[in-house]
Design a protein around this motif. Structure first.
Motif, mmCIF file in Angstrom:
data_model
loop_
_atom_site.group_PDB
_atom_site.id
_atom_site.type_symbol
_atom_site.label_atom_id
_atom_site.label_comp_id
_atom_site.label_asym_id
_atom_site.label_seq_id
_atom_site.Cartn_x
_atom_site.Cartn_y
_atom_site.Cartn_z
ATOM 1 N N PHE A 107 1.293 13.498 -1.281
ATOM 2 C CA PHE A 107 1.782 13.093 0.040
ATOM 3 C C PHE A 107 0.763 12.192 0.734
ATOM 4 O O PHE A 107 1.120 11.138 1.292
ATOM 5 C CB PHE A 107 2.068 14.326 0.893
ATOM 6 C CG PHE A 107 2.738 14.031 2.208
ATOM 7 C CD1 PHE A 107 4.122 14.011 2.304
ATOM 8 C CD2 PHE A 107 1.990 13.788 3.346
ATOM 9 C CE1 PHE A 107 4.749 13.741 3.519
ATOM 10 C CE2 PHE A 107 2.596 13.508 4.557
ATOM 11 C CZ PHE A 107 3.985 13.488 4.643
ATOM 12 N N LEU A 108 -0.498 12.589 0.710
ATOM 13 C CA LEU A 108 -1.539 11.784 1.357
ATOM 14 C C LEU A 108 -1.717 10.434 0.668
ATOM 15 O O LEU A 108 -2.046 9.435 1.318
ATOM 16 C CB LEU A 108 -2.858 12.545 1.371
ATOM 17 C CG LEU A 108 -2.904 13.789 2.268
ATOM 18 C CD1 LEU A 108 -4.256 14.480 2.156
ATOM 19 C CD2 LEU A 108 -2.603 13.422 3.720
ATOM 20 N N ALA A 109 -1.476 10.389 -0.637
ATOM 21 C CA ALA A 109 -1.542 9.113 -1.349
ATOM 22 C C ALA A 109 -0.443 8.176 -0.865
ATOM 23 O O ALA A 109 -0.675 6.972 -0.684
ATOM 24 C CB ALA A 109 -1.425 9.343 -2.848
ATOM 25 N N ALA A 110 0.761 8.722 -0.659
ATOM 26 C CA ALA A 110 1.860 7.901 -0.136
ATOM 27 C C ALA A 110 1.533 7.376 1.256
ATOM 28 O O ALA A 110 1.795 6.209 1.575
ATOM 29 C CB ALA A 110 3.155 8.717 -0.110
ATOM 30 N N VAL A 111 0.930 8.230 2.081
ATOM 31 C CA VAL A 111 0.513 7.803 3.418
ATOM 32 C C VAL A 111 -0.512 6.677 3.317
ATOM 33 O O VAL A 111 -0.441 5.668 4.038
ATOM 34 C CB VAL A 111 -0.078 8.987 4.210
ATOM 35 C CG1 VAL A 111 -0.642 8.520 5.548
ATOM 36 C CG2 VAL A 111 0.982 10.066 4.432
ATOM 37 N N THR A 112 -1.464 6.832 2.407
ATOM 38 C CA THR A 112 -2.517 5.835 2.236
ATOM 39 C C THR A 112 -1.950 4.482 1.806
ATOM 40 O O THR A 112 -2.303 3.437 2.362
ATOM 41 C CB THR A 112 -3.543 6.316 1.202
ATOM 42 O OG1 THR A 112 -4.134 7.535 1.648
ATOM 43 C CG2 THR A 112 -4.636 5.279 0.982
ATOM 44 N N VAL A 113 -1.077 4.497 0.810
ATOM 45 C CA VAL A 113 -0.502 3.243 0.311
ATOM 46 C C VAL A 113 0.401 2.606 1.369
ATOM 47 O O VAL A 113 0.433 1.375 1.512
ATOM 48 C CB VAL A 113 0.266 3.497 -1.000
ATOM 49 C CG1 VAL A 113 1.024 2.253 -1.448
ATOM 50 C CG2 VAL A 113 -0.707 3.937 -2.093
ATOM 51 N N PHE A 114 1.103 3.427 2.141
ATOM 52 C CA PHE A 114 1.922 2.906 3.236
ATOM 53 C C PHE A 114 1.040 2.170 4.249
ATOM 54 O O PHE A 114 1.365 1.057 4.694
ATOM 55 C CB PHE A 114 2.664 4.046 3.915
ATOM 56 C CG PHE A 114 3.525 3.628 5.070
ATOM 57 C CD1 PHE A 114 4.757 3.022 4.862
ATOM 58 C CD2 PHE A 114 3.118 3.854 6.384
ATOM 59 C CE1 PHE A 114 5.553 2.635 5.931
ATOM 60 C CE2 PHE A 114 3.901 3.482 7.453
ATOM 61 C CZ PHE A 114 5.130 2.869 7.224
ATOM 62 N N GLY A 115 -0.091 2.776 4.600
ATOM 63 C CA GLY A 115 -0.999 2.127 5.531
ATOM 64 C C GLY A 115 -1.645 0.882 4.943
ATOM 65 O O GLY A 115 -1.808 -0.136 5.619
ATOM 66 N N LEU A 116 -1.991 0.963 3.667
ATOM 67 C CA LEU A 116 -2.637 -0.156 2.984
ATOM 68 C C LEU A 116 -1.732 -1.384 2.928
ATOM 69 O O LEU A 116 -2.191 -2.520 3.100
ATOM 70 C CB LEU A 116 -3.012 0.286 1.561
ATOM 71 C CG LEU A 116 -3.806 -0.689 0.693
ATOM 72 C CD1 LEU A 116 -5.193 -0.902 1.267
ATOM 73 C CD2 LEU A 116 -3.897 -0.146 -0.732
#
Length: 281
Positions: A107-116
């Motif tokens: 989940f946090l990886a998806a958040v990170t890539v969304f922000g990136l």
């Protein structure tokens, strides 16, 4: 000073340590994997092709296994964790911790890539995040079937992909047979995932892992794509959960039936493995 901080931050519970290891390993796997998908989709083919995605996830698996392998065994996959519990290799009481760690990292990886890639996402979609259509972007985060796929065909694809994943992992780690050289298991597991993606990715995007698919799907539902992420593809969302779980169990069973049960160091007759055994009726 650093020693005092370390003592205060040190986690003494083995279960919590395993949770953290699974979370970090899954996070690294998914950031490297999802970011390659984002670059290929949003770059419109100018910054990578389908092979880039396969390589991204293969490298992600390799790094994730190195991060978590010595602490939790680096399952990084809910289907694999459940299979270990069923086979008695992992206590059932640790199942929630492993799943929570995997889902948190994903989940946090998806958040990170969304922000990136938020600016690129907004430019690509003009702020209209869609699951289907010419500018669909939900597939950056979770898997969806190709338009020609039936649910049965998609289920079979995910099932077989996970069977191959488990068979590959088991033979890589099978020290009684021809296991990999020590220290190369993570690399070979990454190559295994690369091979599965290159050969079986066209139909469904090769989720082969509930922990890889569901947490980012939940994130996209929250982040602007809406409930379509669960209804698209004739309610496709449950197949990357069920098919890999059954495929994991099937892969483990196949390995036992074809290799493990018959490949013991010493046979019941007392003969060393490799010697001819003569049976008399």
């Amino acid at each position: 000073m650093l020693e005092k901080i370390q003592k205060k931050l040190m986690v003494r519970s083995s279960t919590v340590r395993e949770l953290l290891a699974e979370a970090l390993g899954m996070y690294m796997l998914m950031v490297l994997g999802l970011s390659t998908v984002a670059q290929v989709v949003l770059g419109k083919g100018e910054f990578g092709q389908y092979l880039s995605i396969n390589l991204g996830f293969g490298i992600g698996v390799t790094i994730g296994v190195h991060a978590a392998g010595g602490i939790s065994g680096a399952h990084l996959n809910a289907a694999i964790t459940l299979t270990h519990c069923i086979l008695g290799n992992l206590p059932w009481r640790k199942l929630p911790a492993y799943l929570l760690g995997q889902f948190l990292g994903s989940f946090l990886a998806a958040v990170t890539v969304f922000g990136l890639y938020y600016d690129a996402l907004y430019d690509y979609t003009k702020g209209n995040f869609t699951v289907t259509g010419p500018n669909a972007t939900a597939s950056i985060f979770s898997t969806y079937p190709s338009p020609y796929m039936s649910l049965l065909g998609g289920f079979f694809t995910e099932f077989i992909g996970t069977v191959m994943l488990l068979l590959g992992i088991l033979v890589i780690h099978d020290e009684k047979n021809n296991g990999a050289l020590k220290g190369t298991q993570a690399l070979l597991t990454g190559i295994l995932v690369l091979g599965i993606g290159m050969g079986m990715g066209m139909n469904t995007g090769y989720a082969i892992n509930p922990s890889r698919d569901l947490p980012p799907r939940i994130f996209t539902a929250i982040a602007g794509w809406g409930v379509d992420v669960f209804t698209a593809g004739h309610y496709w969302w449950w197949i990357p959960l069920v098919a890999p779980t059954l495929g994991s169990l099937a892969g483990s069973l196949i390995h036992k039936l074809f290799i493990d049960f018959h490949n013991q160091p010493v046979l019941e007759s007392g003969n060393v493995k490799g010697q001819t055994v003569v049976e008399s009726s």
